[in-house]
Design an enzyme around this catalytic site. Sequence first.
Site, PDB file in Angstrom:
ATOM      1  CB  ALA A 170      -0.673   3.239  -7.012  1.00  0.00           C
ATOM      2  CD  GLU A 172       7.175   5.122  -6.557  1.00  0.00           C
ATOM      3  OE1 GLU A 172       6.135   4.567  -6.160  1.00  0.00           O
ATOM      4  OE2 GLU A 172       8.111   5.442  -5.799  1.00  0.00           O
ATOM      5  CG  HIS A 205       1.353   9.849  -4.928  1.00  0.00           C
ATOM      6  ND1 HIS A 205       1.491  10.424  -3.689  1.00  0.00           N
ATOM      7  CD2 HIS A 205       2.251   8.827  -4.957  1.00  0.00           C
ATOM      8  CE1 HIS A 205       2.427   9.779  -3.003  1.00  0.00           C
ATOM      9  NE2 HIS A 205       2.901   8.794  -3.752  1.00  0.00           N
ATOM     10  CD  GLU A 206       1.895   5.884  -7.116  1.00  0.00           C
ATOM     11  OE1 GLU A 206       3.137   5.801  -7.171  1.00  0.00           O
ATOM     12  OE2 GLU A 206       1.256   5.814  -6.041  1.00  0.00           O
ATOM     13  CD  GLU A 228       6.179   7.454  -1.346  1.00  0.00           C
ATOM     14  OE1 GLU A 228       5.191   8.080  -1.798  1.00  0.00           O
ATOM     15  OE2 GLU A 228       6.674   6.475  -1.925  1.00  0.00           O
TER      16      GLU A 228
HETATM   17  N1  BES Z   1       5.947   4.159  -3.557  1.00  0.00           N
HETATM   18  C1  BES Z   1       4.628   3.978  -3.055  1.00  0.00           C
HETATM   19  C2  BES Z   1       4.206   2.522  -2.995  1.00  0.00           C
HETATM   20  C3  BES Z   1       4.855   1.714  -1.902  1.00  0.00           C
HETATM   21  C4  BES Z   1       4.513   1.933  -0.595  1.00  0.00           C
HETATM   22  C5  BES Z   1       5.790   0.747  -2.169  1.00  0.00           C
HETATM   23  C6  BES Z   1       5.123   1.193   0.420  1.00  0.00           C
HETATM   24  C7  BES Z   1       6.397   0.022  -1.165  1.00  0.00           C
HETATM   25  C8  BES Z   1       6.059   0.248   0.145  1.00  0.00           C
HETATM   26  C9  BES Z   1       3.621   4.725  -3.917  1.00  0.00           C
HETATM   27  O1  BES Z   1       4.091   5.842  -4.568  1.00  0.00           O
HETATM   28  C10 BES Z   1       2.540   5.225  -3.000  1.00  0.00           C
HETATM   29  O2  BES Z   1       2.791   6.103  -2.244  1.00  0.00           O
HETATM   30  N2  BES Z   1       1.367   4.628  -3.098  1.00  0.00           N
HETATM   31  C11 BES Z   1       0.269   4.974  -2.246  1.00  0.00           C
HETATM   32  C12 BES Z   1      -0.772   5.710  -3.029  1.00  0.00           C
HETATM   33  C13 BES Z   1      -0.584   7.195  -3.089  1.00  0.00           C
HETATM   34  C14 BES Z   1      -1.718   7.869  -3.832  1.00  0.00           C
HETATM   35  C15 BES Z   1      -0.464   7.858  -1.741  1.00  0.00           C
HETATM   36  C16 BES Z   1      -0.296   3.663  -1.686  1.00  0.00           C
HETATM   37  O3  BES Z   1       0.097   2.595  -2.136  1.00  0.00           O
HETATM   38  O4  BES Z   1      -1.108   3.727  -0.796  1.00  0.00           O
HETATM   39 ZN    ZN Z   2       4.377   7.531  -3.424  1.00  0.00          ZN
END
Ligand code: BES
Ligand code: ZN
Length: 770
Positions: A170, A172, A205-206, A228
């Site tokens: 996901a 954000e 989270h998002e 994060e």
């Molecule tokens: N900002 C991240 C997505 C991301 C990760 C973008 C790596 C670019 C590189 C997002 O907020 C995130 O952490 N997503 C997680 C899910 C969350 C519930 C831990 C994911 O994509 O696994």
């Molecule tokens: Zn995140």
Amino acid sequence: MRRLLSGLYHPWYLHRTSCKYQYKGKERNMAVTQFESVDARRCFPCWDEPAFKAKFKLTLEVPSELVALSNMPVGNATFAGPIKTVRYLESPPMSTYLVAIVVGLFEYVEGMTTKGTRVRVYTQIGKSNQGKFALDVGVKSLNLYKDYFDTPFPLPKLDMVAIPDFAAGAMENYGLVTYREVALLFDDKSSSASSRQSVAITVAHELAHQWFGNLVTMEWWTHLWLNEGFATWVSHLAVDSFFPQWNIWTQFLDSTTTALRLDSLEASHPIEVEIHHASEVDQIFDAISYDKGASVIRMLQSYLGAERFQKAMASYMKKYAFSNAKTEDLWAVLEKETGEPVKDLMTTWTKQKGYPVINAKIKGDDIEIEQAQFLLDGSSGSGMWIVPITSGCGAYDTQKKFLLKLKRDKMVIGSQCGDRKKGGNFWTKLNINGTGFYRVKYDDELAAALQNALETKKLSLMDKIGTVDDLYALSIARQQTFASLLRLLYGYRGEADYSVLSHINTVTTSIAKVSADATPALAGDIKQLLIKILLSPAEKLGWDPKKGESHLDVMLRPLLLTALVQLGHGKTINEGVRRFNIFTRDRGTSLLPPDTRKAAYLAVMQNVSSSNRSGYDALRKIYKESAEGEERLQVLGILSSCRDKGIVLESLNLIFTNEVRNQDAYILLRGIQPEAREISWNWLKENWERISRTFSGSLAANFVKNIVPLFTSNEKAAEISKFFATRTKPGFERTLKQSLETVRISARWAEGIRSEPGLSQTVRELLAKP
Ligand code: BES
Ligand code: ZN
């Protein structure tokens, strides 16, 4: 969902080219952006760094019949035949990596926050019902974070979109959050309880990022963990308030123990990492930024107290709104608001890698404590931390707190920890409820008292988890015997809690693996012992859901059934196969609801082979034909979980076909069992060119991460290291180093077990107990 992904991500242009879906039997294309970390610059000219915030006013020209979304609401749209021009309102100042566009065919469900922010969940046509659960969690999250940060959500709308083909779990983007379908959609009939939970966590989270990340943004990628780690921590706070019965903070210890494991490798890295080049950013979206980050925030919150912490967070948010902050800026606000030495304390945790083990010894009325950096390879690093020590003593209402600033110190306990005479009720436990990011090693007397407290049911769920995880790690580092680990584990038989058993399962899986290599003659008995520990809660739950049972029991059932199947428990395997056979004839049967399906699939995989492949073919058919994303992924996750070489190879080769999306390859790889490591490694070597061409560095890392650590010998580590000496790839060196280190650590552990006197006697003794 990071656990679901456990790997990293495509640049957005790759993912754009493959974002296809079906509508009325026709293949359609969707346009979706993914700019984090450094890909906005590929779309438009910009200062593509988080600290350069700008106001964005976008205009899109798109086919008239499509839905076109961006961060802000539409200001106006004009139509010229098949093309429409959509102009969006101007955004507040924001970083480039949060800009987003989605164009495609969608329908939506809609809700409203208490302050009147419009929230929508967009899905493919026909699936909007499955967006209702996420919508509800989304609205509640926005309400909760507005109060927690005492700061309103600044945009007029928030959209969340399910994307059929999405590299991350996901993302954000400000006002336009994108998700994999399985991370956003929930269907009462076809989804499992664990998917309900992960949707809730992902949404929370998002949406936390809308404040922590989007409103206040890290100054530079070195401070990514602020984004994060904090979103991970606060998503648990939110979900705990919506679903208190889920015990989500107990489940959070999964994150802490994952981070403790990774951070006890020499090849770990500090939370704050220097980043010199754009290509280095993607690598740090790992368990250190997320899970260690979240764990040290929990440690700090519990040291400062929930109320003081929240107040300080709210003033941080106000001070840096629409701007950027560094790790030190956060410490400064917390320090000012609370008067505590936050900066000195926290710097020891974020600027150096690793963590300490606290050696606790009882001397008269004192407990002497000493810190030393803990490493799984048995050595001791030179790190020093300021450690918030907590201790419970004979009871939970006599807790003590203090800051260990030196190498050594002592705590006076007097007589309040109970009666130390033989048979008395004395016990003490440090690091109450695992709020601290450290391990504890007890002397013999304290360890025996703690085991006694465990067996007489004095310990909280969280302390049961910490106790076993610490001894497990100490055993791998050969600071405690394997026999003492088995004895402690035996004290957990009869345990009925999901989170505790989920940790026990991690330990038993690892024990089964190492003992097969270390003491093949004893491995069968050890498996029987592990089965003995898990069997009674599994039998209590059975295969069939009970009316009105708790969410946690619904999740525990598949956990235990899967564990028993993997340990080779005949009765469970047979029952799984029986239910699967009925299921293949009647897909609507109540004998195999979504929660237990995976255990049955896995049971089927225990018996299939190249000459007896009907079960395997049936599973492949389900994978091909099922319309449910979750069901497909569950099948994908077990297709390689087999002892038969031909079948494993056939499954691995699916990765190169269009049956498996590149984004899902890691799910197949995760299922590989130690028995298939040799064949999988040979396959990896033969196909490395192709893997390397098809997958980016961070996605290629999944191949290494899921195959290499299955080995437990130094010779193999040397062979693997030689193979990769001429084949490095940016973005995966760290994973390779960590994986090789893990192999060497396992080799050392196995060697220790092999030469441990009296082990077989301990196993027999425990097996014979009533
Ligand atoms: N900002 C991240 C997505 C991301 C990760 C973008 C790596 C670019 C590189 C997002 O907020 C995130 O952490 N997503 C997680 C899910 C969350 C519930 C831990 C994911 O994509 O696994
Ligand atoms: Zn995140």
